[in-house]
Design a protein around this motif. Structure first.
Motif, short mmCIF file in Angstrom:
data_model
loop_
_atom_site.label_atom_id
_atom_site.label_comp_id
_atom_site.label_asym_id
_atom_site.label_seq_id
_atom_site.Cartn_x
_atom_site.Cartn_y
_atom_site.Cartn_z
N VAL A 49 0.84 -1.23 0.06
CA VAL A 49 0.00 0.07 -0.04
C VAL A 49 0.88 1.29 0.02
N TYR A 50 0.32 2.31 -0.77
CA TYR A 50 1.46 3.40 -1.19
C TYR A 50 0.73 4.50 -0.31
N HIS A 51 1.80 5.49 0.27
CA HIS A 51 1.54 6.75 0.90
C HIS A 51 0.08 7.05 1.46
N GLY A 52 -0.08 6.65 2.41
CA GLY A 52 -1.36 6.84 3.23
C GLY A 52 -2.63 6.24 3.06
N GLY A 53 -2.08 5.09 1.92
CA GLY A 53 -3.37 4.09 1.63
C GLY A 53 -3.65 3.21 2.74
N VAL A 54 -4.96 2.86 2.57
CA VAL A 54 -5.46 2.04 3.57
C VAL A 54 -6.25 0.93 3.11
N HIS A 55 -5.93 -0.33 3.26
CA HIS A 55 -6.39 -1.51 2.49
C HIS A 55 -6.68 -2.43 3.35
N ALA A 56 -7.66 -3.48 3.38
CA ALA A 56 -7.87 -4.66 3.95
C ALA A 56 -7.77 -5.43 2.61
N LEU A 75 1.98 8.51 5.60
CA LEU A 75 1.90 9.44 4.23
C LEU A 75 3.30 9.38 3.62
N ASP A 76 4.43 9.50 4.07
CA ASP A 76 5.68 9.53 3.45
C ASP A 76 6.36 8.26 2.88
N ASP A 77 5.25 7.01 2.85
CA ASP A 77 6.08 5.65 2.73
C ASP A 77 5.13 4.89 2.23
N SER A 78 5.39 3.49 2.05
CA SER A 78 4.69 2.53 1.86
C SER A 78 4.67 1.41 2.77
N GLU A 79 3.88 0.54 2.69
CA GLU A 79 3.62 -0.54 3.98
C GLU A 79 3.38 -2.00 3.07
N GLN A 80 4.27 -3.02 3.54
CA GLN A 80 3.93 -4.29 3.09
C GLN A 80 3.24 -5.32 3.95
N THR A 81 2.19 -5.84 3.70
CA THR A 81 1.40 -6.62 4.75
C THR A 81 1.24 -8.15 4.20
N SER A 82 1.52 -9.17 4.70
CA SER A 82 1.35 -10.43 4.21
C SER A 82 0.34 -11.21 5.48
N ALA A 83 -0.11 -12.47 4.90
CA ALA A 83 -0.87 -13.28 5.80
C ALA A 83 -0.93 -14.81 5.19
N THR A 84 -1.10 -15.70 5.92
CA THR A 84 -0.96 -16.97 5.50
C THR A 84 -2.47 -17.85 6.24
N ILE A 85 -3.08 -18.63 5.67
CA ILE A 85 -4.00 -19.52 6.24
C ILE A 85 -3.98 -21.04 5.63
N VAL A 86 -4.22 -21.86 6.56
CA VAL A 86 -4.09 -23.45 6.22
C VAL A 86 -5.74 -23.75 6.38
N ILE A 87 -6.30 -23.91 5.18
CA ILE A 87 -7.95 -24.38 5.38
C ILE A 87 -8.11 -25.62 4.15
N PRO A 112 9.82 -1.99 -6.67
CA PRO A 112 11.21 -2.74 -6.45
C PRO A 112 11.48 -3.17 -4.91
N TYR A 113 10.56 -2.60 -3.98
CA TYR A 113 10.90 -3.06 -2.51
C TYR A 113 9.78 -3.98 -2.01
N GLY A 114 8.86 -4.40 -2.75
CA GLY A 114 8.09 -5.34 -2.48
C GLY A 114 6.69 -5.70 -3.65
N TYR A 115 6.33 -6.68 -3.41
CA TYR A 115 5.23 -7.55 -4.63
C TYR A 115 3.84 -7.60 -4.13
N THR A 116 2.99 -7.39 -4.63
CA THR A 116 1.37 -7.97 -4.43
C THR A 116 1.43 -9.21 -5.23
N TYR A 117 1.20 -10.29 -4.23
CA TYR A 117 1.34 -11.84 -4.71
C TYR A 117 0.19 -12.66 -3.90
N PHE A 118 -0.21 -13.61 -4.85
CA PHE A 118 -1.22 -14.81 -4.27
C PHE A 118 -0.48 -15.94 -4.61
N ALA A 119 -0.46 -17.20 -3.73
CA ALA A 119 0.12 -18.26 -3.86
C ALA A 119 -0.63 -19.30 -2.89
N GLY A 120 -0.73 -20.59 -3.37
CA GLY A 120 -1.24 -21.55 -2.78
C GLY A 120 -0.68 -22.94 -3.05
#
Length: 126
Positions: A49-56, A75-87, A112-120
């Motif tokens: 998420v980029y510069h002040g962005g808010v997402h779930a 506001l002046d940076d980006s943020e990388q968030t990850s999650a994992t689930i076993v179902i 260049p500092y992080g990717y949005t991805y999905f894997a299973g």
């Protein structure tokens, strides 16, 4: 995901345009992983998420939320968030990522500092 998703509302499905590995061809260009065989699976996702962005970002199975990760970037940076689930999922179930139903604003992107991805993958139980 190489494209940006900007200021989308709730339950906007994320579509991944770069497919690195797709053994069994379960992931479809529509953004949905169709479970090839019943079993126990691990799903992991990450988003930037980029510069002040808010997402779930939710992992949904047949439209039902099974997991969620939340990110709020400074506001002046980006943020990388990850999650994992076993179902446990069944053959033919639709598994996909979507934005949460709450407040979503700003961009979800890859850079260049992080990717949005999905894997299973299926866990083989002996």
């Amino acid at each position: 995901m190489t494209h940006k998703v900007s200021n989308v509302g709730g339950h906007h499905q994320l579509v991944f345009d770069v497919i690195q590995t797709n053994v069994g061809s379960g992931y479809h260009p529509s953004g949905v992983f169709i479970v090839p065989e019943t079993g126990l699976y691990v799903f992991t996702w990450s988003f930037r998420v980029y510069h002040g962005g808010v997402h779930a970002v939710e992992l949904a199975v047949n439209g039902r939320r099974m997991g969620v990760a939340f990110s709020k970037a400074p506001l002046d940076d980006s943020e990388q968030t990850s999650a994992t689930i076993v179902i446990s999922v069944s053959k033919g179930d639709d598994v996909f990522l979507r934005t949460g139903d709450g407040n979503n604003n700003g961009e979800i992107f890859s850079g260049p500092y992080g990717y949005t991805y999905f894997a299973g993958w299926k866990i083989h139980v002996y």
